[in-house]
Design a protein around this motif. Structure first.
Motif, PDB file in Angstrom:
ATOM      1  N   GLN A  21     -10.020 -53.847  24.479  1.00 30.58           N
ATOM      2  CA  GLN A  21     -10.508 -54.596  25.629  1.00 30.58           C
ATOM      3  C   GLN A  21     -11.460 -53.736  26.458  1.00 30.58           C
ATOM      4  N   ALA A  22     -11.104 -52.498  26.669  1.00 38.59           N
ATOM      5  CA  ALA A  22     -11.946 -51.605  27.466  1.00 38.59           C
ATOM      6  C   ALA A  22     -13.300 -51.405  26.794  1.00 38.59           C
ATOM      7  N   TYR A  23     -13.305 -51.189  25.483  1.00 37.47           N
ATOM      8  CA  TYR A  23     -14.572 -51.030  24.760  1.00 37.47           C
ATOM      9  C   TYR A  23     -15.441 -52.275  24.903  1.00 37.47           C
ATOM     10  N   MET A  24     -14.823 -53.443  24.808  1.00 36.02           N
ATOM     11  CA  MET A  24     -15.570 -54.690  24.912  1.00 36.02           C
ATOM     12  C   MET A  24     -16.187 -54.843  26.301  1.00 36.02           C
ATOM     13  N   TYR A  35     -22.869 -52.641  29.408  1.00 37.37           N
ATOM     14  CA  TYR A  35     -23.983 -51.815  28.946  1.00 37.37           C
ATOM     15  C   TYR A  35     -25.151 -52.694  28.482  1.00 37.37           C
ATOM     16  N   LYS A  36     -24.869 -53.673  27.640  1.00 36.08           N
ATOM     17  CA  LYS A  36     -25.922 -54.570  27.152  1.00 36.08           C
ATOM     18  C   LYS A  36     -26.541 -55.357  28.305  1.00 36.08           C
ATOM     19  N   TYR A  37     -25.706 -55.850  29.211  1.00 36.05           N
ATOM     20  CA  TYR A  37     -26.183 -56.657  30.332  1.00 36.05           C
ATOM     21  C   TYR A  37     -27.162 -55.858  31.201  1.00 36.05           C
ATOM     22  N   PHE A  38     -26.787 -54.643  31.575  1.00 33.60           N
ATOM     23  CA  PHE A  38     -27.646 -53.862  32.473  1.00 33.60           C
ATOM     24  C   PHE A  38     -28.846 -53.260  31.750  1.00 33.60           C
ATOM     25  N   VAL A  70     -13.781 -53.744  36.056  1.00 28.00           N
ATOM     26  CA  VAL A  70     -13.139 -55.013  35.680  1.00 28.00           C
ATOM     27  C   VAL A  70     -13.583 -56.131  36.613  1.00 28.00           C
ATOM     28  N   LYS A  71     -13.676 -55.835  37.910  1.00 24.83           N
ATOM     29  CA  LYS A  71     -14.110 -56.849  38.883  1.00 24.83           C
ATOM     30  C   LYS A  71     -15.534 -57.292  38.582  1.00 24.83           C
ATOM     31  N   PHE A  97     -19.178 -62.279  33.793  1.00 26.44           N
ATOM     32  CA  PHE A  97     -18.925 -62.978  32.534  1.00 26.44           C
ATOM     33  C   PHE A  97     -17.797 -64.012  32.582  1.00 26.44           C
ATOM     34  N   MET A  98     -17.022 -64.012  33.653  1.00 29.63           N
ATOM     35  CA  MET A  98     -15.907 -64.951  33.743  1.00 29.63           C
ATOM     36  C   MET A  98     -15.836 -65.538  35.151  1.00 29.63           C
TER      37      MET A  98
END
Length: 125
Positions: A65-68, A74-77, A114-115, A121-122
């Motif tokens: 979960q942490a890797y995801m 990373y991809k988003y920014f 996480v926040k 994304f959620m």
């Protein structure tokens, strides 16, 4: 923590460390070598086993979960560097985007990470 460990070693991490070090010093002076008393060493090993079973191994189960989360941020920014805080946008004048994004994510606390992931994304309204 099990009550027996809390009462014997201390209620906080610093109290437990103090108990262990004090015991190590006092026992070492008695025996003329470096060692804990049998009782405190046994309690320390019981605490270690408890922490491995109940904390560290449980956290390891969440590694995927942490890797995801980190990978998605990373991809988003990388695709949206202008959405990073201003101080990181200034760094883009000197450093490449992937490096600045890594620096930004590396500086995040777990809770902030996480926040932010949940906000991006959620988003639940």
């Amino acid at each position: 923590l099990p009550p027996v460990l809390v009462s014997a070693l201390g209620t906080t991490g610093s109290e437990r460390i103090n108990t262990l070090i004090t015991d190590l010093v006092n026992n070492s002076m008695k025996i003329g070598g470096v060692a804990m008393s049998t009782e405190i060493e046994s309690l320390m090993m019981e605490l270690r086993d408890f922490m491995l079973r109940k904390v560290y191994f449980k956290l390891a189960e969440r590694d995927d979960q942490a890797y995801m989360v980190i990978e998605k941020l990373y991809k988003y920014f990388n695709q949206n560097p202008e959405l990073m805080p201003e101080e990181y946008q200034k760094l883009l004048k000197t450093f490449d985007t992937p490096t600045v994004v890594c620096d930004y994510i590396a500086g995040m606390t777990d809770n902030f990470c996480v926040k932010l992931f949940n906000e991006l994304f959620m988003p639940i309204k």
